[in-house]
Design a protein around this motif. Structure first.
Motif, PDB file in Angstrom:
ATOM      1  N   SER A 263       0.644   1.948   5.205  1.00 24.26           N
ATOM      2  CA  SER A 263       0.081   2.943   6.127  1.00 24.26           C
ATOM      3  C   SER A 263      -1.148   3.581   5.485  1.00 24.26           C
ATOM      4  O   SER A 263      -1.341   3.482   4.264  1.00 24.26           O
ATOM      5  N   GLU A 264      -1.951   4.240   6.313  1.00 29.92           N
ATOM      6  CA  GLU A 264      -3.113   4.946   5.761  1.00 29.92           C
ATOM      7  C   GLU A 264      -2.657   6.088   4.873  1.00 29.92           C
ATOM      8  O   GLU A 264      -3.316   6.419   3.875  1.00 29.92           O
ATOM      9  N   ASP A 265      -1.537   6.687   5.207  1.00 28.11           N
ATOM     10  CA  ASP A 265      -1.018   7.783   4.390  1.00 28.11           C
ATOM     11  C   ASP A 265      -0.663   7.299   2.984  1.00 28.11           C
ATOM     12  O   ASP A 265      -0.818   8.031   2.008  1.00 28.11           O
ATOM     13  N   ALA A 266      -0.175   6.034   2.902  1.00 25.86           N
ATOM     14  CA  ALA A 266       0.138   5.459   1.585  1.00 25.86           C
ATOM     15  C   ALA A 266      -1.151   5.224   0.794  1.00 25.86           C
ATOM     16  O   ALA A 266      -1.199   5.439  -0.421  1.00 25.86           O
ATOM     17  N   VAL A 267      -2.212   4.802   1.480  1.00 22.13           N
ATOM     18  CA  VAL A 267      -3.519   4.640   0.838  1.00 22.13           C
ATOM     19  C   VAL A 267      -4.002   6.006   0.334  1.00 22.13           C
ATOM     20  O   VAL A 267      -4.519   6.134  -0.778  1.00 22.13           O
ATOM     21  N   ALA A 268      -3.804   7.027   1.176  1.00 24.67           N
ATOM     22  CA  ALA A 268      -4.195   8.392   0.795  1.00 24.67           C
ATOM     23  C   ALA A 268      -3.413   8.851  -0.431  1.00 24.67           C
ATOM     24  O   ALA A 268      -3.938   9.591  -1.275  1.00 24.67           O
ATOM     25  N   ALA A 269      -2.166   8.394  -0.559  1.00 23.23           N
ATOM     26  CA  ALA A 269      -1.354   8.749  -1.727  1.00 23.23           C
ATOM     27  C   ALA A 269      -1.961   8.161  -3.001  1.00 23.23           C
ATOM     28  O   ALA A 269      -2.026   8.830  -4.040  1.00 23.23           O
ATOM     29  N   VAL A 270      -2.412   6.906  -2.915  1.00 26.56           N
ATOM     30  CA  VAL A 270      -3.052   6.247  -4.061  1.00 26.56           C
ATOM     31  C   VAL A 270      -4.303   7.014  -4.479  1.00 26.56           C
ATOM     32  O   VAL A 270      -4.488   7.369  -5.645  1.00 26.56           O
ATOM     33  N   LEU A 271      -5.172   7.279  -3.504  1.00 26.90           N
ATOM     34  CA  LEU A 271      -6.437   7.961  -3.799  1.00 26.90           C
ATOM     35  C   LEU A 271      -6.201   9.394  -4.278  1.00 26.90           C
ATOM     36  O   LEU A 271      -6.876   9.872  -5.198  1.00 26.90           O
ATOM     37  N   SER A 272      -5.238  10.076  -3.658  1.00 24.17           N
ATOM     38  CA  SER A 272      -4.948  11.469  -4.043  1.00 24.17           C
ATOM     39  C   SER A 272      -4.460  11.554  -5.486  1.00 24.17           C
ATOM     40  O   SER A 272      -4.789  12.504  -6.214  1.00 24.17           O
ATOM     41  N   HIS A 273      -3.670  10.567  -5.900  1.00 24.39           N
ATOM     42  CA  HIS A 273      -3.191  10.547  -7.284  1.00 24.39           C
ATOM     43  C   HIS A 273      -4.373  10.430  -8.251  1.00 24.39           C
ATOM     44  O   HIS A 273      -4.450  11.160  -9.252  1.00 24.39           O
ATOM     45  N   GLU A 274      -5.307   9.523  -7.949  1.00 24.52           N
ATOM     46  CA  GLU A 274      -6.476   9.346  -8.816  1.00 24.52           C
ATOM     47  C   GLU A 274      -7.393  10.571  -8.777  1.00 24.52           C
ATOM     48  O   GLU A 274      -7.930  10.994  -9.798  1.00 24.52           O
ATOM     49  N   ILE A 275      -7.571  11.137  -7.592  1.00 26.54           N
ATOM     50  CA  ILE A 275      -8.375  12.360  -7.463  1.00 26.54           C
ATOM     51  C   ILE A 275      -7.710  13.497  -8.243  1.00 26.54           C
ATOM     52  O   ILE A 275      -8.376  14.334  -8.850  1.00 26.54           O
ATOM     53  N   GLY A 276      -6.376  13.503  -8.251  1.00 25.15           N
ATOM     54  CA  GLY A 276      -5.628  14.500  -9.021  1.00 25.15           C
ATOM     55  C   GLY A 276      -5.982  14.448 -10.496  1.00 25.15           C
ATOM     56  O   GLY A 276      -6.180  15.485 -11.142  1.00 25.15           O
ATOM     57  N   HIS A 277      -6.077  13.235 -11.053  1.00 25.74           N
ATOM     58  CA  HIS A 277      -6.478  13.086 -12.457  1.00 25.74           C
ATOM     59  C   HIS A 277      -7.849  13.715 -12.700  1.00 25.74           C
ATOM     60  O   HIS A 277      -8.079  14.374 -13.715  1.00 25.74           O
ATOM     61  N   ILE A 278      -8.767  13.510 -11.732  1.00 22.99           N
ATOM     62  CA  ILE A 278     -10.132  14.040 -11.884  1.00 22.99           C
ATOM     63  C   ILE A 278     -10.121  15.567 -11.827  1.00 22.99           C
ATOM     64  O   ILE A 278     -10.712  16.240 -12.672  1.00 22.99           O
ATOM     65  N   LEU A 279      -9.430  16.121 -10.823  1.00 22.47           N
ATOM     66  CA  LEU A 279      -9.393  17.576 -10.653  1.00 22.47           C
ATOM     67  C   LEU A 279      -8.699  18.275 -11.822  1.00 22.47           C
ATOM     68  O   LEU A 279      -9.068  19.386 -12.201  1.00 22.47           O
TER      69      LEU A 279
ATOM     70  N   SER B  52       0.665  10.077  11.507  1.00 20.64           N
ATOM     71  CA  SER B  52       0.282   8.756  11.008  1.00 20.64           C
ATOM     72  C   SER B  52       0.077   7.728  12.117  1.00 20.64           C
ATOM     73  O   SER B  52      -0.713   6.790  11.950  1.00 20.64           O
ATOM     74  N   ALA B  53       0.750   7.913  13.265  1.00 24.79           N
ATOM     75  CA  ALA B  53       0.613   6.950  14.372  1.00 24.79           C
ATOM     76  C   ALA B  53      -0.831   6.857  14.852  1.00 24.79           C
ATOM     77  O   ALA B  53      -1.301   5.778  15.250  1.00 24.79           O
ATOM     78  N   ALA B  54      -1.539   7.965  14.783  1.00 21.68           N
ATOM     79  CA  ALA B  54      -2.932   7.990  15.249  1.00 21.68           C
ATOM     80  C   ALA B  54      -3.853   7.195  14.327  1.00 21.68           C
ATOM     81  O   ALA B  54      -4.992   6.881  14.705  1.00 21.68           O
ATOM     82  N   ARG B  55      -3.349   6.841  13.126  1.00 19.35           N
ATOM     83  CA  ARG B  55      -4.184   6.132  12.151  1.00 19.35           C
ATOM     84  C   ARG B  55      -3.806   4.659  12.009  1.00 19.35           C
ATOM     85  O   ARG B  55      -4.385   3.945  11.191  1.00 19.35           O
ATOM     86  N   LYS B  56      -2.839   4.206  12.785  1.00 23.91           N
ATOM     87  CA  LYS B  56      -2.337   2.830  12.638  1.00 23.91           C
ATOM     88  C   LYS B  56      -3.394   1.776  12.923  1.00 23.91           C
ATOM     89  O   LYS B  56      -3.492   0.765  12.228  1.00 23.91           O
ATOM     90  N   LYS B  57      -4.195   1.992  13.974  1.00 21.63           N
ATOM     91  CA  LYS B  57      -5.175   0.992  14.386  1.00 21.63           C
ATOM     92  C   LYS B  57      -6.227   0.765  13.306  1.00 21.63           C
ATOM     93  O   LYS B  57      -6.540  -0.379  12.942  1.00 21.63           O
ATOM     94  N   ARG B  58      -6.784   1.842  12.770  1.00 16.47           N
ATOM     95  CA  ARG B  58      -7.830   1.671  11.759  1.00 16.47           C
ATOM     96  C   ARG B  58      -7.255   1.164  10.439  1.00 16.47           C
ATOM     97  O   ARG B  58      -7.937   0.451   9.687  1.00 16.47           O
ATOM     98  N   PHE B  59      -5.992   1.491  10.150  1.00 20.40           N
ATOM     99  CA  PHE B  59      -5.349   0.973   8.960  1.00 20.40           C
ATOM    100  C   PHE B  59      -5.156  -0.543   9.086  1.00 20.40           C
ATOM    101  O   PHE B  59      -5.432  -1.289   8.132  1.00 20.40           O
ATOM    102  N   ALA B  60      -4.695  -0.974  10.248  1.00 16.34           N
ATOM    103  CA  ALA B  60      -4.499  -2.410  10.493  1.00 16.34           C
ATOM    104  C   ALA B  60      -5.798  -3.182  10.348  1.00 16.34           C
ATOM    105  O   ALA B  60      -5.845  -4.298   9.810  1.00 16.34           O
ATOM    106  N   LEU B  61      -6.892  -2.573  10.799  1.00 15.45           N
ATOM    107  CA  LEU B  61      -8.204  -3.194  10.683  1.00 15.45           C
ATOM    108  C   LEU B  61      -8.591  -3.327   9.219  1.00 15.45           C
ATOM    109  O   LEU B  61      -9.124  -4.374   8.792  1.00 15.45           O
ATOM    110  N   MET B  62      -8.303  -2.298   8.433  1.00 13.48           N
ATOM    111  CA  MET B  62      -8.599  -2.360   6.994  1.00 13.48           C
ATOM    112  C   MET B  62      -7.819  -3.488   6.329  1.00 13.48           C
ATOM    113  O   MET B  62      -8.374  -4.257   5.534  1.00 13.48           O
TER     114      MET B  62
END
Length: 330
Positions: A169-185, A316-326
């Motif tokens: 899901s896009e939320d799972a992608v956001a989890a990956v990026l948020s973890h890395e951004i957390g290291h930076i912050l 998250s349902a509103a983000r399914k289409k663009r996630f599938a495209l990715m």
């Protein structure tokens, strides 16, 4: 001479204690710098006295100037240890780290997928305490089947194609990026640099002690140079092994906060960590990376204790289409 050496060793221990007391700060505490400078000034006086007394020397090579010069190196190293690292310096340090990573991995050629990831990154960072860096945040996809991601202090975030393919899901992608951004912050890379600088200051100060205690002979300097090379090896090792277990837990906790603030479901961290767990070798804890990193199971336990803090409506349902495209880009 022995009494002088004992005094100097005691002063070195004081320096080490001051460094340990202030290691949790960002290194910008002027009082900590004053303390460490005071200790070094005490060492300076003792070293100069030792040099003067030993002028006749045991090997004919000793001089107060010789000993004093050694101390200057220690003082400079201590000043460097407490020097503020600016956002501009963070960027250039980060760029150098990113260059090393990109020497090992190729960039995955998918401008659309990269644009998608950077839009998620902007959504997350815009709601953080540091929405802007010196040259901003930037996400790059690495062309590798490995399950991995990296972050540099300058805002460079590098995520493998293999890790993105695992997301559901896009939320799972956001989890990956948020973890890395957390290291930076949380400035984990910056703290690692300051820790290595503090270690270098202690090593150089111990070298000054050796110069005074041995009469300033060249052997003491050779030993000091050997220690300096070890520091370089430690820094290289840190790049290979990444962050510590406690820092990984901190970055996960920070990621939950970032996700909630950006409107993503923090519980998506669960699915991300479970996917990582599925792709982690069972003997990973025995390897270098596994020794320094918590297991996905330990990370799951850590975040599960914090979910109750965040009440976010699941959109998250509103983000399914663009996630599938990715996902279709891989």
């Amino acid at each position: 001479m022995k009494k002088t050496a004992v005094f100097l060793l005691a002063a070195l221990l004081s320096l080490a204690l001051v460094s340990a007391e202030s290691k949790n700060s960002d290194g910008e505490d002027s009082s900590a710098k004053e303390k460490i400078t005071g200790v070094l000034n005490s060492i300076s006086g003792a070293i100069n006295k030792a040099g003067s007394k030993a002028k006749s020397g045991v090997d004919g090579k000793v001089s107060a100037e010789n000993v004093s010069e050694s101390f200057k190196d220690a003082q400079a190293a201590a000043d460097k240890a407490h020097e503020v690292i600016t956002p501009e310096q963070e960027y250039y340090i980060g760029r150098a780290v990113a260059a090393k990573i990109l020497a090992k991995y190729k960039v995955y050629n998918s401008p659309k997928a990269q644009k998608y990831l950077n839009s998620i990154c902007r959504s997350i960072t815009s709601q953080s305490e540091r929405p802007d860096l010196y040259k901003g945040y930037f996400v790059v996809i690495l062309d590798s089947d490995e399950i991995n991601a990296f972050a540099t202090p300058g805002g460079h975030i590098l995520v493998t194609r293999g890790l993105l393919k695992c997301t559901d899901s896009e939320d799972a992608v956001a989890a990956v990026l948020s973890h890395e951004i957390g290291h930076i912050l949380l400035k984990h890379s910056v703290k690692a640099i300051k820790t290595s600088r503090a270690a270098n200051a202690i090593i150089k100060t111990s070298g000054s002690i050796a110069v005074a205690a041995t009469g300033g002979n060249d052997g003491a300097k050779d030993n000091l140079d050997g220690f300096s090379e070890s520091v370089d090896a430690i820094i290289a090792n840190m790049l290979e092994h990444g962050y510590s277990k406690s820092q990984e837990f901190e970055a996960d906790s920070k990621a939950l906060e970032l996700m909630a603030n950006a409107g993503y479901n923090p519980r998506a961290m669960d699915s991300m960590l479970k996917l990582i767990d599925e792709h982690t070798p069972k003997d990973a804890e025995k390897s270098g990376f596994g020794k320094t990193h918590p297991t996905p199971a330990a990370r799951l336990k850590n975040v599960s204790l914090k979910y109750s803090k965040y009440k976010v409506t699941d959109t998250s349902a509103a983000r399914k289409k663009r996630f599938a495209l990715m996902k279709s880009y891989f």
